[in-house]
Design a protein around this motif. Structure first.
Motif, short mmCIF file in Angstrom:
data_model
loop_
_atom_site.label_atom_id
_atom_site.label_comp_id
_atom_site.label_asym_id
_atom_site.label_seq_id
_atom_site.Cartn_x
_atom_site.Cartn_y
_atom_site.Cartn_z
N SER A 21 21.72 15.49 -36.11
CA SER A 21 21.90 16.09 -34.78
C SER A 21 21.32 15.21 -33.67
CB SER A 21 21.26 17.47 -34.73
OG SER A 21 19.85 17.35 -34.86
N GLU A 22 20.95 13.99 -34.03
CA GLU A 22 20.24 13.12 -33.07
C GLU A 22 21.03 12.88 -31.79
OE1 GLU A 22 17.80 8.88 -33.24
OE2 GLU A 22 19.15 9.46 -34.87
N TYR A 23 22.36 12.83 -31.91
CA TYR A 23 23.18 12.47 -30.74
C TYR A 23 23.74 13.69 -30.00
CZ TYR A 23 22.82 7.83 -32.69
OH TYR A 23 22.33 6.65 -33.19
N VAL A 24 23.34 14.88 -30.39
CA VAL A 24 23.81 16.09 -29.71
C VAL A 24 23.44 16.08 -28.22
CG1 VAL A 24 23.56 18.60 -29.56
CG2 VAL A 24 23.95 17.52 -31.78
N PRO A 25 22.21 15.72 -27.81
CA PRO A 25 21.88 15.73 -26.37
C PRO A 25 22.78 14.80 -25.56
CG PRO A 25 19.88 15.52 -27.68
CD PRO A 25 21.03 15.36 -28.62
N ILE A 26 23.08 13.61 -26.12
CA ILE A 26 23.95 12.66 -25.41
C ILE A 26 25.34 13.24 -25.26
CG2 ILE A 26 25.01 10.38 -25.55
CD1 ILE A 26 22.51 9.46 -27.08
N ASN A 27 25.84 13.82 -26.35
CA ASN A 27 27.20 14.38 -26.29
C ASN A 27 27.27 15.59 -25.35
OD1 ASN A 27 28.20 12.49 -28.10
ND2 ASN A 27 27.67 13.74 -29.89
N LEU A 28 26.20 16.37 -25.29
CA LEU A 28 26.16 17.48 -24.32
C LEU A 28 26.20 16.95 -22.89
CD1 LEU A 28 23.51 19.91 -25.89
CD2 LEU A 28 25.93 20.43 -25.47
N ARG A 29 25.48 15.85 -22.69
CA ARG A 29 25.46 15.26 -21.34
C ARG A 29 26.85 14.74 -20.96
NH1 ARG A 29 20.04 12.71 -19.68
NH2 ARG A 29 19.74 14.96 -19.70
N VAL A 30 27.57 14.19 -21.94
CA VAL A 30 28.94 13.72 -21.68
C VAL A 30 29.83 14.90 -21.31
CG1 VAL A 30 31.00 12.73 -22.78
CG2 VAL A 30 28.76 11.69 -23.16
N GLN A 31 29.67 16.00 -22.04
CA GLN A 31 30.42 17.22 -21.72
C GLN A 31 30.12 17.69 -20.30
OE1 GLN A 31 32.58 19.39 -23.16
NE2 GLN A 31 32.80 18.50 -25.22
N ALA A 32 28.84 17.67 -19.95
CA ALA A 32 28.44 18.11 -18.60
C ALA A 32 29.07 17.23 -17.53
CB ALA A 32 26.91 18.07 -18.50
N ALA A 33 29.11 15.91 -17.79
CA ALA A 33 29.70 15.00 -16.82
C ALA A 33 31.19 15.28 -16.63
CB ALA A 33 29.49 13.55 -17.27
N HIS A 34 31.88 15.60 -17.72
CA HIS A 34 33.31 15.90 -17.63
C HIS A 34 33.56 17.18 -16.84
CE1 HIS A 34 34.33 13.37 -21.46
NE2 HIS A 34 34.21 12.64 -20.36
N LEU A 35 32.58 18.09 -16.91
CA LEU A 35 32.75 19.37 -16.24
C LEU A 35 32.42 19.31 -14.75
CD1 LEU A 35 31.22 21.72 -18.94
CD2 LEU A 35 33.61 21.71 -18.19
N GLY A 36 31.79 18.23 -14.34
CA GLY A 36 31.43 18.09 -12.94
C GLY A 36 30.42 19.15 -12.52
N GLN A 37 30.69 19.82 -11.41
CA GLN A 37 29.77 20.83 -10.88
C GLN A 37 29.58 22.00 -11.85
OE1 GLN A 37 28.32 20.05 -8.05
NE2 GLN A 37 27.00 21.86 -7.98
N SER A 38 30.62 22.29 -12.63
CA SER A 38 30.53 23.42 -13.56
C SER A 38 29.61 23.13 -14.74
CB SER A 38 31.93 23.77 -14.10
OG SER A 38 32.80 24.11 -13.06
N GLY A 39 29.28 21.84 -14.90
CA GLY A 39 28.48 21.48 -16.06
C GLY A 39 26.99 21.38 -15.80
N THR A 40 26.52 21.92 -14.66
CA THR A 40 25.09 21.81 -14.31
C THR A 40 24.20 22.46 -15.37
OG1 THR A 40 25.65 21.85 -11.96
CG2 THR A 40 23.36 22.32 -12.56
N VAL A 41 24.59 23.66 -15.83
CA VAL A 41 23.78 24.36 -16.83
C VAL A 41 23.77 23.60 -18.14
CG1 VAL A 41 23.52 26.49 -18.15
CG2 VAL A 41 24.17 26.59 -15.74
N ILE A 42 24.95 23.05 -18.52
CA ILE A 42 25.03 22.28 -19.76
C ILE A 42 24.13 21.06 -19.66
CG2 ILE A 42 26.57 20.91 -21.23
CD1 ILE A 42 26.98 23.89 -21.46
N ASP A 43 24.09 20.43 -18.49
CA ASP A 43 23.21 19.27 -18.30
C ASP A 43 21.74 19.66 -18.48
OD1 ASP A 43 23.02 16.42 -17.49
OD2 ASP A 43 21.83 17.28 -15.86
N THR A 44 21.38 20.83 -17.96
CA THR A 44 20.00 21.33 -18.12
C THR A 44 19.70 21.61 -19.59
OG1 THR A 44 20.07 22.35 -15.92
CG2 THR A 44 18.37 23.14 -17.46
#
Length: 421
Positions: free
Chosen positions: A219-242
């Motif tokens: 699961s080491e790369y889960v935080p990076i992949n979550l951050r990528v998801q957040a970037a794709h979501l733009g403003q909607s991804g603020t919570v995911i980024d947190t």
């Protein structure tokens, strides 16, 4: 026991026949720090077929068999010079060229070393006879080859399932005592049986700690992949980024604690192995003392030395190793307690993961348009958190069992001391 720097061994024939001796018989001999024989018992003298005047003040390697790899003696000397007790399978040669196998326990004493030896018969012994033959064929029988032989032997022991030589000699001695007790019609040693349960629990601790590490690696790369998801979501991804940031912080803490956590589990296992060898050593020394006392009562020769002085030395050594066994049991309890504290820290981090996972799941449900990709990452996070939680629960149970059994063992060892007195 071989001798490092003393004398030249006589050239004797090699006869492919065994010198018989009984399972109940124990050898003992005492040497100075160079390995020169100072005393011994009648079993040692009789089975070696030498007269006492041929043994007394002679190097112990007078009985060394050419089938013995030098690497084993290199290991033996390396450990006892550091003040550590050591056990080893040894093939000896009698005066007439015949051989006899022993499991030797060598302990440092003031001015030299004491060796107590028993007749081996366990499955480990059968395997080691083959390993010694392979080692002799693979490595030159020379001083230069001895250290290389140690590396070859270490690899072979690892292939047989032993972490190191210390864990091997603890397992070998405990199994030899169990096999000997069975052949002599004795009940299994309760303390050694309890130690076997401790070892099983400790190996489970290490396995569960390794499972946590493997889950972290997956699961080491889960935080990076979550951050990528957040970037794709733009403003909607603020919570995911947190969520990604929180997970990354917790994951980093877990990684920083992981090495100490696994090392702590390994320390529990090592301390138990050390304690097992100490207990077995004290057990055999106690019996050697009893045998020697019977020899004195029958007025039999004990190597031309002061028999009463040798008796006192055996008594002192047996008492010393009993105390070391009790100290070892206290160390097991301490190591298990320390590991429990490390577990508590991992539990705190696992609880943080659970909060992060729930936040992620709620946000994934809200962002239904991209839930498939996000759900996969949340599932990875859940798998990691579940692995940690389940294994920590098992670890805690095993740890408590180890502490309970260590206290039970302390009572058993005290009981053995009362019997010996």
């Amino acid at each position: 026991m071989d001798t490092e720097n003393v004398g030249t061994r006589p050239k004797l024939p090699v006869v492919d026949a065994e010198v018989p001796f009984a399972f109940e018989e124990l050898f003992f001999s005492r040497t100075d720090w160079r390995g020169v024989i100072q005393a011994g018992n009648t079993v040692f003298q009789r089975v070696s077929i030498y007269d006492w005047n041929e043994l007394f003040q002679k190097p112990h390697n007078v009985i060394r068999h050419p089938d013995m790899p030098k690497a084993v003696f290199w290991l033996l000397w390396d450990m006892i010079k550091r003040g550590e007790p050591v056990g080893a399978y040894v093939k000896n040669r009698a005066k007439d060229g015949r051989y006899y196998w022993v499991f030797a326990i060598v302990t440092p004493i003031e001015g030299g070393y004491l060796s107590v030896r028993l007749k081996p018969s366990s499955p480990i012994f059968t395997a080691i006879v083959q390993e010694y033959a392979s080692l002799l064929a693979a490595v030159p029988d020379s001083k230069a080859g001895a250290k290389a032989g140690v590396e070859v032997l270490s690899r072979r022991l690892s292939a047989l399932g032993f972490d190191d030589y210390a864990s091997f000699m603890a397992a070998a001695l405990s199994q030899e005592i169990a096999a000997r007790d069975q052949r002599l019609g004795r009940r299994p040693d309760a303390a050694i049986a309890c130690f076997d349960e401790l070892l099983t629990a400790a190996k489970s601790l290490l396995k569960q700690a390794d499972l946590i590490f493997e889950a972290y690696a997956r699961s080491e790369y889960v935080p990076i992949n979550l951050r990528v998801q957040a970037a794709h979501l733009g403003q909607s991804g603020t919570v995911i980024d947190t969520i990604s940031s929180n997970y990354n912080l917790i994951s980093t803490e877990i990684r920083n604690n992981m090495d100490r956590f696994i090392a702590s589990a390994a320390s529990v296992l090592k301390t138990i192995n050390d304690g097992l060898f100490l207990l077995c050593t004290a057990t055999i020394q106690r019996e050697a003392e009893e045998q020697f006392r019977r020899e004195i009562a029958l007025s039999q020769d004990a190597g031309g030395g002061d028999r009463d002085a040798e008796m006192r030395l055996l008594e002192a050594q047996r008492s010393h190793y009993r105390e070391k066994t009790i100290d070892g049991l206290a160390a097991i309890n301490d190591r298990a307690g320390s590991f429990r504290r490390d577990c508590a820290e991992m539990k705190r981090l696992a609880a943080g993961l659970e909060v992060t996972r729930i936040m992620g799941k709620m946000e994934s449900a809200r962002l239904a348009v991209v839930k498939d990709g996000l759900n996969e990452l949340i599932d990875d996070l859940e798998a990691f958190q579940t692995t940690i939680t389940e294994n920590l629960k098992e670890i805690d149970t095993n740890n408590q069992n180890i502490q309970v059994k260590a206290r039970k063992l302390a009572t058993l060892v005290d009981g053995l001391a009362i019997e010996a007195a």
